[in-house]
Design a protein around this motif. Structure first.
Motif, mmCIF file in Angstrom:
data_model
loop_
_atom_site.group_PDB
_atom_site.id
_atom_site.type_symbol
_atom_site.label_atom_id
_atom_site.label_comp_id
_atom_site.label_asym_id
_atom_site.label_seq_id
_atom_site.Cartn_x
_atom_site.Cartn_y
_atom_site.Cartn_z
ATOM 1 N N PHE A 68 24.378 -17.330 -1.089
ATOM 2 C CA PHE A 68 25.804 -17.085 -1.345
ATOM 3 C C PHE A 68 26.211 -17.523 -2.746
ATOM 4 C CE2 PHE A 68 30.271 -17.584 0.665
ATOM 5 C CZ PHE A 68 30.526 -16.231 0.505
ATOM 6 N N GLY A 69 25.291 -18.160 -3.479
ATOM 7 C CA GLY A 69 25.583 -18.639 -4.825
ATOM 8 C C GLY A 69 26.266 -19.997 -4.809
ATOM 9 N N GLY A 70 26.151 -20.719 -5.916
ATOM 10 C CA GLY A 70 26.799 -22.009 -6.041
ATOM 11 C C GLY A 70 26.258 -23.061 -5.104
ATOM 12 N N GLY A 71 25.009 -22.901 -4.672
ATOM 13 C CA GLY A 71 24.401 -23.852 -3.757
ATOM 14 C C GLY A 71 24.659 -23.562 -2.296
ATOM 15 N N TYR A 72 25.366 -22.461 -2.003
ATOM 16 C CA TYR A 72 25.705 -22.100 -0.628
ATOM 17 C C TYR A 72 24.812 -20.970 -0.118
ATOM 18 C CZ TYR A 72 30.038 -24.828 -0.637
ATOM 19 O OH TYR A 72 30.959 -25.852 -0.662
ATOM 20 N N VAL A 73 24.684 -20.908 1.190
ATOM 21 C CA VAL A 73 24.073 -19.763 1.861
ATOM 22 C C VAL A 73 25.107 -19.194 2.826
ATOM 23 C CG1 VAL A 73 21.691 -20.521 1.632
ATOM 24 C CG2 VAL A 73 23.038 -21.288 3.586
ATOM 25 N N ARG A 74 24.851 -17.979 3.318
ATOM 26 C CA ARG A 74 25.856 -17.296 4.133
ATOM 27 C C ARG A 74 25.243 -16.673 5.372
ATOM 28 N NH1 ARG A 74 29.036 -11.779 2.438
ATOM 29 N NH2 ARG A 74 27.045 -10.920 3.099
ATOM 30 N N MET A 75 26.010 -16.735 6.463
ATOM 31 C CA MET A 75 25.681 -16.018 7.688
ATOM 32 C C MET A 75 26.880 -15.162 8.062
ATOM 33 S SD MET A 75 23.882 -19.112 9.860
ATOM 34 C CE MET A 75 23.077 -18.018 11.050
ATOM 35 N N VAL A 76 26.606 -13.962 8.572
ATOM 36 C CA VAL A 76 27.681 -13.040 8.957
ATOM 37 C C VAL A 76 27.421 -12.559 10.376
ATOM 38 C CG1 VAL A 76 28.973 -10.974 8.312
ATOM 39 C CG2 VAL A 76 27.766 -12.281 6.542
ATOM 40 N N THR A 77 28.409 -12.704 11.224
ATOM 41 C CA THR A 77 28.287 -12.215 12.604
ATOM 42 C C THR A 77 28.792 -10.783 12.688
ATOM 43 O OG1 THR A 77 30.435 -13.231 13.121
ATOM 44 C CG2 THR A 77 28.452 -14.497 13.648
ATOM 45 N N HIS A 78 28.215 -10.014 13.646
ATOM 46 C CA HIS A 78 28.575 -8.596 13.749
ATOM 47 C C HIS A 78 28.226 -8.063 15.134
ATOM 48 C CE1 HIS A 78 24.272 -7.813 13.172
ATOM 49 N NE2 HIS A 78 24.314 -8.565 12.076
ATOM 50 N N LEU A 79 28.502 -6.790 15.352
ATOM 51 C CA LEU A 79 28.443 -6.215 16.708
ATOM 52 C C LEU A 79 27.036 -6.055 17.264
ATOM 53 C CD1 LEU A 79 27.584 -2.954 16.652
ATOM 54 C CD2 LEU A 79 29.860 -2.730 15.709
ATOM 55 N N ASN A 80 26.020 -6.150 16.426
ATOM 56 C CA ASN A 80 24.658 -6.031 16.931
ATOM 57 C C ASN A 80 24.055 -7.377 17.324
ATOM 58 O OD1 ASN A 80 23.744 -3.262 14.742
ATOM 59 N ND2 ASN A 80 24.601 -3.233 16.795
ATOM 60 N N GLN A 81 24.900 -8.385 17.465
ATOM 61 C CA GLN A 81 24.431 -9.702 17.885
ATOM 62 C C GLN A 81 25.023 -10.059 19.248
ATOM 63 O OE1 GLN A 81 26.009 -11.824 14.585
ATOM 64 N NE2 GLN A 81 24.266 -11.445 13.255
ATOM 65 N N SER A 82 24.402 -11.022 19.899
ATOM 66 C CA SER A 82 24.844 -11.477 21.216
ATOM 67 C C SER A 82 24.993 -12.993 21.209
ATOM 68 C CB SER A 82 23.817 -11.075 22.275
ATOM 69 O OG SER A 82 22.591 -11.764 22.043
ATOM 70 N N ASP A 83 25.550 -13.530 22.295
ATOM 71 C CA ASP A 83 25.625 -14.981 22.424
ATOM 72 C C ASP A 83 24.231 -15.600 22.421
ATOM 73 O OD1 ASP A 83 28.383 -14.965 22.518
ATOM 74 O OD2 ASP A 83 28.498 -14.989 24.706
ATOM 75 N N ALA A 84 23.260 -14.889 22.990
ATOM 76 C CA ALA A 84 21.885 -15.394 22.989
ATOM 77 C C ALA A 84 21.343 -15.513 21.571
ATOM 78 C CB ALA A 84 20.989 -14.473 23.825
ATOM 79 N N ASP A 85 21.720 -14.583 20.699
ATOM 80 C CA ASP A 85 21.285 -14.651 19.304
ATOM 81 C C ASP A 85 21.875 -15.877 18.610
ATOM 82 O OD1 ASP A 85 19.826 -12.271 19.498
ATOM 83 O OD2 ASP A 85 21.581 -11.060 18.981
ATOM 84 N N ILE A 86 23.123 -16.188 18.926
ATOM 85 C CA ILE A 86 23.762 -17.362 18.336
ATOM 86 C C ILE A 86 23.033 -18.627 18.793
ATOM 87 C CG2 ILE A 86 25.900 -18.666 18.135
ATOM 88 C CD1 ILE A 86 25.908 -15.865 16.789
ATOM 89 N N LYS A 87 22.672 -18.676 20.059
ATOM 90 C CA LYS A 87 21.943 -19.844 20.579
ATOM 91 C C LYS A 87 20.579 -19.985 19.897
ATOM 92 C CE LYS A 87 24.248 -19.769 25.074
ATOM 93 N NZ LYS A 87 24.111 -19.525 26.544
ATOM 94 N N THR A 88 19.943 -18.839 19.629
ATOM 95 C CA THR A 88 18.667 -18.871 18.919
ATOM 96 C C THR A 88 18.840 -19.448 17.523
ATOM 97 O OG1 THR A 88 17.784 -16.979 20.155
ATOM 98 C CG2 THR A 88 16.775 -17.463 18.023
ATOM 99 N N ALA A 89 19.900 -19.041 16.849
ATOM 100 C CA ALA A 89 20.175 -19.558 15.505
ATOM 101 C C ALA A 89 20.436 -21.060 15.549
ATOM 102 C CB ALA A 89 21.364 -18.829 14.901
ATOM 103 N N ILE A 90 21.189 -21.499 16.521
ATOM 104 C CA ILE A 90 21.497 -22.929 16.640
ATOM 105 C C ILE A 90 20.219 -23.733 16.902
ATOM 106 C CG2 ILE A 90 22.676 -24.630 18.085
ATOM 107 C CD1 ILE A 90 24.985 -22.582 18.329
#
Length: 347
Positions: free
Chosen positions: A311-333
């Motif tokens: 994301f620049g400036g020492g940051y990174v970025r994640m974006v949520t969208h319609l092709n993801q599920s709650d299970a995907d969020i748990k995987t990321a966590i």
């Protein structure tokens, strides 16, 4: 299979959207004869209470057309210093419209009326003529931050007092509308032109629409032609966009809720120094340099099937969208927690 958080542009059409595309009636849009495109343009204009719309291949093209419509060579455009039209459109305002930018340090991408008023140039031949103010809602580099209607009204009053046009880069405007409870017509009453993107959170495969008065859109049609944006049987894409406007707006709240889940987890991670406040579907965070660099975080998460972006400036970025599920969020966590278990300095 990887879970792609790099952007909401990576979505693919749903089965129902594909069916809408297959059923589309099409024609030659350059002649104004594609019924699906015409219907989409009318649908979007009606939604925002504006006179007309123009379907374009991209949001960048919509923004660049708007700048061209509202300015003359040697004019100046007021915008945030991290605005998409300045950072991510290839110097287009200089190349396409021969104008310069007055860059202001907004609050996570959001300007105030007093900032705008102070940046307006005097009527002096030494200075470029200020002619346009461009806002971005939500702000990409602001981490998905949203404008309040009151702030926009105040900026509009300044524009009216000084004879300036007001354009909105609404690449993720529907995210802002869902998050704030504002309506499209609230924005349609305040802006001279609005660019809305259909291929991000709404999930269409391509396209953006420029909205404005009939006169502005008539002029925009000429500029689109010069920029190579004239299209033929593009109604298949327009049908997908119409489907998105009908079915994919309210569900953006799901993306926002999932982004908040990521935010809450990241705030607990010892390897994360700072998380930008999450308002919509963008999650920007800064890794603690004692643990990992941004590049290391990207690579370590990728090894666990979680794709994110710099994301620049020492940051990174994640974006949520319609092709993801709650299970995907748990995987990321779970992937975040794996990084937390690594010894400091072992990234």
């Amino acid at each position: 299979m990887a879970i792609d958080f790099r952007s909401d542009t990576v979505t693919v059409p749903t089965a129902a959207m594909k069916e809408a595309m297959i059923q589309a009636q099409v024609g030659d849009d350059m002649y104004g004869e594609d019924p699906a495109v015409n219907a989409l343009q009318e649908q979007a204009a009606e939604m925002f209470g504006m006179e007309a719309g123009l379907f374009c291949p991209s949001g960048t093209m919509c923004n660049q057309i708007a700048i061209r419509v509202h300015t003359q060579p040697q004019d100046e455009v007021i915008c945030d210093h991290k605005a998409h039209i300045y950072l991510y459109e290839g110097g287009g305002m200089a190349a396409n419209s021969l104008v310069s930018a007055r860059l202001l340090p907004g609050d996570r991408g959001r300007l105030t009326a007093s900032q705008v008023e102070e940046a307006i140039n005097a009527d002096d031949i030494h200075f470029p003529r200020t002619s346009l103010v461009a806002l971005e809602n939500t702000s990409n580099k602001g981490g998905g931050s949203c404008y309040s209607l009151e702030t926009i009204r105040e900026i509009k009053a300044v524009c009216e007092a000084h004879g300036l046009a007001l354009h909105l880069d609404g690449a993720r405007l529907f995210n802002a509308l869902v998050a704030t409870g504002q309506s499209p017509k609230d924005h349609g009453r305040l802006f001279d032109t609005i660019s809305i993107c259909l291929s991000k959170g709404l999930g269409a495969p391509m396209g953006s629409i420029l909205l404005g008065s009939k006169a502005h859109i008539r002029q925009a049609l000429r500029v689109r032609k010069v920029l190579g944006g004239a299209m033929r049987q593009v109604g298949f894409m327009a049908a997908a966009a119409s489907y998105a406007l009908d079915h994919h707006i309210d569900r953006l709240a799901e993306d926002h809720a999932r982004a908040k889940m990521l935010e809450a987890s990241l705030q607990q991670m010892p390897w994360v120094e700072k998380v930008l406040p999450v308002e919509t579907n963008l999650v920007g965070f800064k890794p603690n340099a004692a643990h990992f660099t941004p590049a290391q975080v990207i690579e370590l998460l990728k090894k666990q099937g979680v794709w994110i972006s710099n994301f620049g400036g020492g940051y990174v970025r994640m974006v949520t969208h319609l092709n993801q599920s709650d299970a995907d969020i748990k995987t990321a966590i779970r992937a975040f927690e794996t990084l937390a278990e690594m010894p400091v300095g072992q990234g």
